[in-house]
Motif scaffolding. Structure first.
Motif, PDB file in Angstrom:
ATOM      1  N   LYS A  70      43.030  44.033  41.453  1.00  0.00           N
ATOM      2  CA  LYS A  70      43.064  43.728  42.886  1.00  0.00           C
ATOM      3  C   LYS A  70      42.567  44.920  43.715  1.00  0.00           C
ATOM      4  N   LEU A  71      42.802  46.126  43.190  1.00  0.00           N
ATOM      5  CA  LEU A  71      42.427  47.339  43.930  1.00  0.00           C
ATOM      6  C   LEU A  71      40.989  47.760  43.675  1.00  0.00           C
ATOM      7  N   ALA A  72      40.452  47.405  42.511  1.00  0.00           N
ATOM      8  CA  ALA A  72      39.082  47.815  42.147  1.00  0.00           C
ATOM      9  C   ALA A  72      38.094  46.850  42.793  1.00  0.00           C
ATOM     10  N   LYS A  73      37.876  47.025  44.080  1.00  0.00           N
ATOM     11  CA  LYS A  73      37.120  46.055  44.866  1.00  0.00           C
ATOM     12  C   LYS A  73      35.689  45.875  44.360  1.00  0.00           C
ATOM     13  N   SER A  74      34.993  46.983  44.070  1.00  0.00           N
ATOM     14  CA  SER A  74      33.592  46.875  43.656  1.00  0.00           C
ATOM     15  C   SER A  74      33.462  46.198  42.293  1.00  0.00           C
ATOM     16  N   ALA A  75      34.329  46.604  41.350  1.00  0.00           N
ATOM     17  CA  ALA A  75      34.282  46.004  40.014  1.00  0.00           C
ATOM     18  C   ALA A  75      34.636  44.517  40.096  1.00  0.00           C
ATOM     19  N   ARG A  76      35.627  44.183  40.909  1.00  0.00           N
ATOM     20  CA  ARG A  76      36.020  42.776  41.031  1.00  0.00           C
ATOM     21  C   ARG A  76      34.889  41.957  41.650  1.00  0.00           C
TER      22      ARG A  76
ATOM     23  N   ARG B 214      37.854  30.742  38.390  1.00  0.00           N
ATOM     24  CA  ARG B 214      37.109  31.988  38.165  1.00  0.00           C
ATOM     25  C   ARG B 214      37.970  33.198  38.519  1.00  0.00           C
ATOM     26  N   GLU B 215      38.759  33.080  39.569  1.00  0.00           N
ATOM     27  CA  GLU B 215      39.650  34.183  39.937  1.00  0.00           C
ATOM     28  C   GLU B 215      40.698  34.421  38.855  1.00  0.00           C
ATOM     29  N   LYS B 216      41.176  33.351  38.242  1.00  0.00           N
ATOM     30  CA  LYS B 216      42.145  33.499  37.160  1.00  0.00           C
ATOM     31  C   LYS B 216      41.505  34.187  35.957  1.00  0.00           C
ATOM     32  N   ILE B 217      40.261  33.830  35.652  1.00  0.00           N
ATOM     33  CA  ILE B 217      39.546  34.493  34.553  1.00  0.00           C
ATOM     34  C   ILE B 217      39.463  35.994  34.821  1.00  0.00           C
ATOM     35  N   ILE B 218      39.148  36.358  36.058  1.00  0.00           N
ATOM     36  CA  ILE B 218      39.013  37.779  36.410  1.00  0.00           C
ATOM     37  C   ILE B 218      40.356  38.489  36.288  1.00  0.00           C
ATOM     38  N   ASP B 219      41.426  37.855  36.765  1.00  0.00           N
ATOM     39  CA  ASP B 219      42.756  38.461  36.632  1.00  0.00           C
ATOM     40  C   ASP B 219      43.093  38.699  35.162  1.00  0.00           C
TER      41      ASP B 219
ATOM     42  N   GLN C 284      33.120  38.653  40.221  1.00  0.00           N
ATOM     43  CA  GLN C 284      33.066  37.417  40.994  1.00  0.00           C
ATOM     44  C   GLN C 284      31.650  36.879  41.075  1.00  0.00           C
ATOM     45  N   ILE C 285      30.703  37.773  41.320  1.00  0.00           N
ATOM     46  CA  ILE C 285      29.305  37.347  41.437  1.00  0.00           C
ATOM     47  C   ILE C 285      28.772  36.874  40.089  1.00  0.00           C
ATOM     48  N   ASN C 286      29.086  37.589  39.025  1.00  0.00           N
ATOM     49  CA  ASN C 286      28.629  37.171  37.699  1.00  0.00           C
ATOM     50  C   ASN C 286      29.139  35.776  37.347  1.00  0.00           C
ATOM     51  N   LEU C 287      30.409  35.537  37.591  1.00  0.00           N
ATOM     52  CA  LEU C 287      30.973  34.232  37.270  1.00  0.00           C
ATOM     53  C   LEU C 287      30.473  33.144  38.218  1.00  0.00           C
TER      54      LEU C 287
END
Length: 323
Positions: free
Chosen positions: A58-64, A83-88, A68-71
């Motif tokens: 949640k804090l790593a804004k650039s990596a997140r 997609r947000e769940k996959i990232i979490d 998000q864009i890749n997915l």
């Protein structure tokens, strides 16, 4: 000051006295915490690491945002919430896998008992036939562990890698990778040392999904979009006289085990053209990643190189605005 010893054969990380300076003390605390967690039972530490990983995500804004864009491009059939769940779950998987890597370095016998290989007869047969082998390994969070396990069992391994920007973390990471022997080849030293190692009987480890620019790449399908893909594995297969075996590690945080999946050698590459080679590589990535998307390093700039006229996804201001 250099943090490695280089020769014509391999890259060897070397400890520097400068690593003891105060600017690295925070790094040493993280390294010590990781080493300490490796002695805690996985059933206890994994839930904790999962919570910490999700918080970091949640804090790593650039990596997140990159994830998000890749997915968004690769899996548009998934809803935004999926997609947000996959990232979490990806951010949860990352520290769980990294601590298992540390555990393997310090407690190899204990850790190997928590690793399951699927279709291991594939590499057992290739070993009995004394075949040269190159593993085609999508960039998962546990990517280094299977190579370390094979090295710990006596198999000579060779891999290519990118240096990290932090000299201490680069030293530690590569020292752990070499814990059981094997050869490390820096990408900026070129491909020839890696080829030489495979031809000498070292089993190679090749990651096919990094973006190397347009000049030598082919633009081929990658999930629901396309990607600049270097068709190098076909050439490596020929010059190394090697079998190419797809491999993917999956860290199961419910059973607290690593599952290593192997697929049959890619013998259909021998006469393929570059476009077919590149697409086949991406196809193997998709086969492994679709059932386990949280295991993949979606934070990489996988889609940076685009066809002429297409905007780079990470430069789009209309997607996931930076906050």
């Amino acid at each position: 000051m250099q943090n490695s010893q280089k020769n014509n054969i391999e890259f060897i990380p070397v400890f520097q006295r400068s690593f003891l300076l105060p600017r690295y003390w925070g790094n040493w605390l993280l390294i010590g915490a990781c080493a300490g967690l490796a002695w805690i039972p996985a059933g206890i530490r994994d839930p904790l690491l999962g919570v910490l990983g999700r918080m970091a995500g949640k804090l790593a804004k650039s990596a997140r945002r990159r994830a998000q864009i890749n997915l968004y491009y690769c899996m548009p059939e998934r809803s935004e919430s999926e997609r947000e769940k996959i990232i979490d779950e990806m951010f949860a998987t990352a520290p769980q896998s990294m601590v298992m890597m540390a555990e393997l370095a310090m407690r190899p016998e204990h850790t190997r008992s928590r690793i399951t290989w699927y279709n291991k007869e594939i590499i057992d047969n290739l070993r009995s036939e004394e075949q040269n082998v190159i593993f085609l390994v999508p960039h998962g969070w546990a990517v280094d562990i299977p190579a370390m396990v094979l090295a710990s069992e006596g198999q000579k391994m060779a891999a290519m890698f990118h240096n990290q920007s932090n000299p201490l973390m680069d030293y530690i990471w590569n020292a752990v990778r070499r814990r059981f022997g094997g050869r490390m080849h820096a990408r900026n030293d070129g491909i020839k040392p890696f080829i030489s190692s495979v031809r000498q009987g070292y089993w190679g480890y090749y990651l096919p999904d990094q973006d190397h620019g347009a000049e030598h790449s082919e633009f081929v399908d990658f999930f629901a979009t396309y990607k600049a893909t270097l068709p190098a594995v076909g050439r490596l297969m020929k010059v190394c006289r090697a079998k190419v075996v797809p491999l993917f590690p999956v860290y199961n945080n419910e059973t607290h085990r690593l599952e290593v999946y192997l697929r049959p050698p890619m013998d259909d590459l021998l006469t393929a053209d570059d476009t077919t080679l590149a697409r086949r590589m991406n196809e193997e990535v998709e086969i492994f990643v679709r059932p386990h998307p949280e295991q993949y390093t979606w934070i990489l700039k996988l889609l940076k190189t685009r066809k002429e006229g297409d905007i780079e996804p990470y430069q789009r201001k209309d997607l996931y605005r930076k906050k």
